[in-house]
Design a protein around this motif. Structure first.
Motif, PDB file in Angstrom:
ATOM      1  N   LEU A 123      -7.863   4.862  -5.047  1.00 36.66           N
ATOM      2  CA  LEU A 123      -6.669   5.228  -6.212  1.00 36.66           C
ATOM      3  C   LEU A 123      -6.477   3.988  -6.835  1.00 36.66           C
ATOM      4  N   VAL A 124      -6.658   3.771  -8.199  1.00 36.10           N
ATOM      5  CA  VAL A 124      -6.410   2.537  -9.058  1.00 36.10           C
ATOM      6  C   VAL A 124      -4.948   2.613  -9.810  1.00 36.10           C
ATOM      7  N   VAL A 125      -4.309   1.658  -9.522  1.00 36.71           N
ATOM      8  CA  VAL A 125      -2.945   1.666  -9.979  1.00 36.71           C
ATOM      9  C   VAL A 125      -2.942   0.806 -11.518  1.00 36.71           C
ATOM     10  N   ALA A 141       3.527  -2.133  -2.519  1.00 37.72           N
ATOM     11  CA  ALA A 141       2.290  -1.456  -1.867  1.00 37.72           C
ATOM     12  C   ALA A 141       2.064  -2.068  -0.208  1.00 37.72           C
ATOM     13  N   LEU A 142       2.360  -3.479  -0.113  1.00 39.62           N
ATOM     14  CA  LEU A 142       2.043  -3.990   1.091  1.00 39.62           C
ATOM     15  C   LEU A 142       3.180  -3.805   2.254  1.00 39.62           C
ATOM     16  N   ASP A 143       4.310  -3.474   1.684  1.00 34.79           N
ATOM     17  CA  ASP A 143       5.498  -2.943   2.374  1.00 34.79           C
ATOM     18  C   ASP A 143       5.100  -1.603   2.936  1.00 34.79           C
ATOM     19  N   SER A 150       0.755   6.640   4.002  1.00 36.11           N
ATOM     20  CA  SER A 150      -0.602   6.881   3.416  1.00 36.11           C
ATOM     21  C   SER A 150      -0.882   6.519   2.084  1.00 36.11           C
ATOM     22  N   VAL A 151      -2.064   6.441   1.537  1.00 36.06           N
ATOM     23  CA  VAL A 151      -2.379   5.639   0.487  1.00 36.06           C
ATOM     24  C   VAL A 151      -1.892   6.580  -0.913  1.00 36.06           C
ATOM     25  N   LYS A 152      -1.684   7.950  -0.635  1.00 32.93           N
ATOM     26  CA  LYS A 152      -1.140   8.701  -1.772  1.00 32.93           C
ATOM     27  C   LYS A 152       0.322   8.481  -1.753  1.00 32.93           C
ATOM     28  N   GLU A 153       1.166   8.484  -0.573  1.00 31.45           N
ATOM     29  CA  GLU A 153       2.465   7.959  -0.647  1.00 31.45           C
ATOM     30  C   GLU A 153       2.635   6.624  -1.215  1.00 31.45           C
ATOM     31  N   ALA A 154       1.886   5.460  -1.118  1.00 36.97           N
ATOM     32  CA  ALA A 154       1.918   4.298  -1.549  1.00 36.97           C
ATOM     33  C   ALA A 154       1.932   4.297  -3.128  1.00 36.97           C
ATOM     34  N   TYR A 157       4.680   5.972  -4.733  1.00 37.26           N
ATOM     35  CA  TYR A 157       5.898   5.079  -4.934  1.00 37.26           C
ATOM     36  C   TYR A 157       5.756   3.867  -5.881  1.00 37.26           C
ATOM     37  N   VAL A 158       4.725   3.286  -5.733  1.00 43.04           N
ATOM     38  CA  VAL A 158       4.389   1.944  -6.934  1.00 43.04           C
ATOM     39  C   VAL A 158       4.484   2.732  -8.187  1.00 43.04           C
ATOM     40  N   MET A 159       3.664   3.835  -8.461  1.00 42.82           N
ATOM     41  CA  MET A 159       3.561   4.475  -9.783  1.00 42.82           C
ATOM     42  C   MET A 159       5.031   4.750 -10.395  1.00 42.82           C
ATOM     43  N   GLY A 160       5.817   5.085  -9.329  1.00 40.49           N
ATOM     44  CA  GLY A 160       7.314   5.341  -9.657  1.00 40.49           C
ATOM     45  C   GLY A 160       8.168   4.157 -10.027  1.00 40.49           C
ATOM     46  N   LEU A 161       7.683   3.326  -9.540  1.00 34.96           N
ATOM     47  CA  LEU A 161       8.288   1.873  -9.795  1.00 34.96           C
ATOM     48  C   LEU A 161       7.985   0.854 -11.190  1.00 34.96           C
ATOM     49  N   ARG A 162       6.988   1.301 -11.506  1.00 38.38           N
ATOM     50  CA  ARG A 162       6.285   0.665 -12.795  1.00 38.38           C
ATOM     51  C   ARG A 162       7.263   0.087 -13.833  1.00 38.38           C
ATOM     52  N   LEU A 163       7.852   1.758 -14.396  1.00 40.63           N
ATOM     53  CA  LEU A 163       8.746   1.254 -15.759  1.00 40.63           C
ATOM     54  C   LEU A 163      10.423   0.787 -15.268  1.00 40.63           C
ATOM     55  N   HIS A 164      10.274   0.365 -14.057  1.00 43.43           N
ATOM     56  CA  HIS A 164      11.642  -0.272 -13.656  1.00 43.43           C
ATOM     57  C   HIS A 164      11.553  -1.589 -13.459  1.00 43.43           C
ATOM     58  N   ILE A 165      10.534  -2.225 -13.789  1.00 47.13           N
ATOM     59  CA  ILE A 165      10.254  -3.690 -13.721  1.00 47.13           C
ATOM     60  C   ILE A 165      10.653  -4.073 -14.990  1.00 47.13           C
TER      61      ILE A 165
END
Length: 296
Positions: A123-125, A141-143, A150-154, A157-165
């Motif tokens: 899965l490429v982010v 993602a390390l956390d 799982s890889v899909k859960e991670a 999660y990070v995809m949901g954070l992207r626009l909040h940076i």
């Protein structure tokens, strides 16, 4: 054993020791330095702080650095090695698609490796950011990995954070931005005379855009502080600061974050791939917020 393999290209600007200590698979991007008429191809694979400083001193002395997208063959080699080592689920981070096509190339290479290794799943982010903003997502993602997600859960999660940076990037020498096509030659000339500091951010498409212009470093720092006063870091408590061999403003911002928010920011020097585009003397601050990027 972890539930998935964590992988990133070098534009995350995480230090080598951190990468090794946390078992993160790493792909170095390439850049080319032209100095005294001689071209030298190099890997973004610094191991010591002094190597970063030496790179920016080369630029100050007149060397010119340009970057190249990691090619398909290098991606194929990287993913093939992971598959041969027995990796199945992989979460891989690239530079923003708004800056390069690396995300697309990585996905193609991963798909081709999967043809030979059917259990190999990547899965490429696309982080819609780069340098320590990308590194921020890798850390998140390390956390997730360390918590047994799982890889899909991670990935979700990070995809949901992207626009909040949030990002606030301050360039020192506008000629570097001019070379990269970010500003016009006229704007670079005027800005140099007037000591104009453009403040850049990533938009929601992962592209860099100017959000303000101020005169001098002090006003640039004040602008960042004013933005943080409007909305500071959310419950993640994550603040990152990066510079291109310009420690004083980075340290001033770090002191502000400690005193105002009671947080210890991550402070790093930027690697050569992104550093080639902003030049020496730049600095930036970013953090995870409740609002999406550039909405306050």
């Amino acid at each position: 054993m972890y539930s998935f393999t964590l992988s990133t290209d070098s534009t995350c600007d995480l230090y080598h020791d951190f990468i090794v200590e946390n078992g993160i698979k790493f792909v170095s991007l390439t850049y080319t330095v032209e100095k005294n008429g001689v071209m030298e191809n190099r890997l973004d694979d610094f191991r010591a702080y002094s190597e970063y400083v030496a790179f920016y001193n080369e630029l100050r002395a007149g060397a010119f650095s340009r970057t190249a997208m990691l090619n398909y063959e290098s991606h194929l080699e990287h993913f093939t090695k992971l598959a041969e080592e027995g990796a199945e689920d992989v979460l891989h981070f690239t530079i923003s698609s708004g800056l390069a096509r690396t995300h697309e190339v990585a996905r193609q290479a991963a798909a081709d490796v999967q043809k030979k290794y059917p259990k190999f799943n990547v899965l490429v982010v696309d982080p819609l950011t780069t340098t320590v903003g990308q590194g921020c997502l890798v850390r998140q993602a390390l956390d997730c990995r360390n918590k047994g997600m799982s890889v899909k859960e991670a990935y979700d999660y990070v995809m949901g954070l992207r626009l909040h940076i949030q990002h606030f990037i301050v360039a020192d020498d506008l000629n570097y931005l001019k070379r990269g096509g970010r500003i016009s030659a006229a704007a670079a000339a005027i800005g140099g005379v007037l000591n104009i500091k453009p403040i850049l951010s990533f938009n929601k498409e992962g592209k860099l855009e100017p959000i303000a212009k101020v005169r001098g470093t002090k006003k640039a720092i004040s602008f960042i502080k004013e933005k943080m006063e409007k909305e500071g870091p959310d419950g993640h408590g994550y603040v990152f600061i990066v510079h291109t061999d310009n420690e004083p403003p980075a340290n001033e911002l770090a002191d502000y974050v400690r005193e105002r928010f009671g947080l210890e920011p991550y402070i790093q020097i930027m690697g050569p791939v992104i550093g080639s585009h902003v030049g020496p003397g730049a600095f930036a601050l970013g953090y995870i917020s409740k609002s999406e990027r550039n909405e306050f």
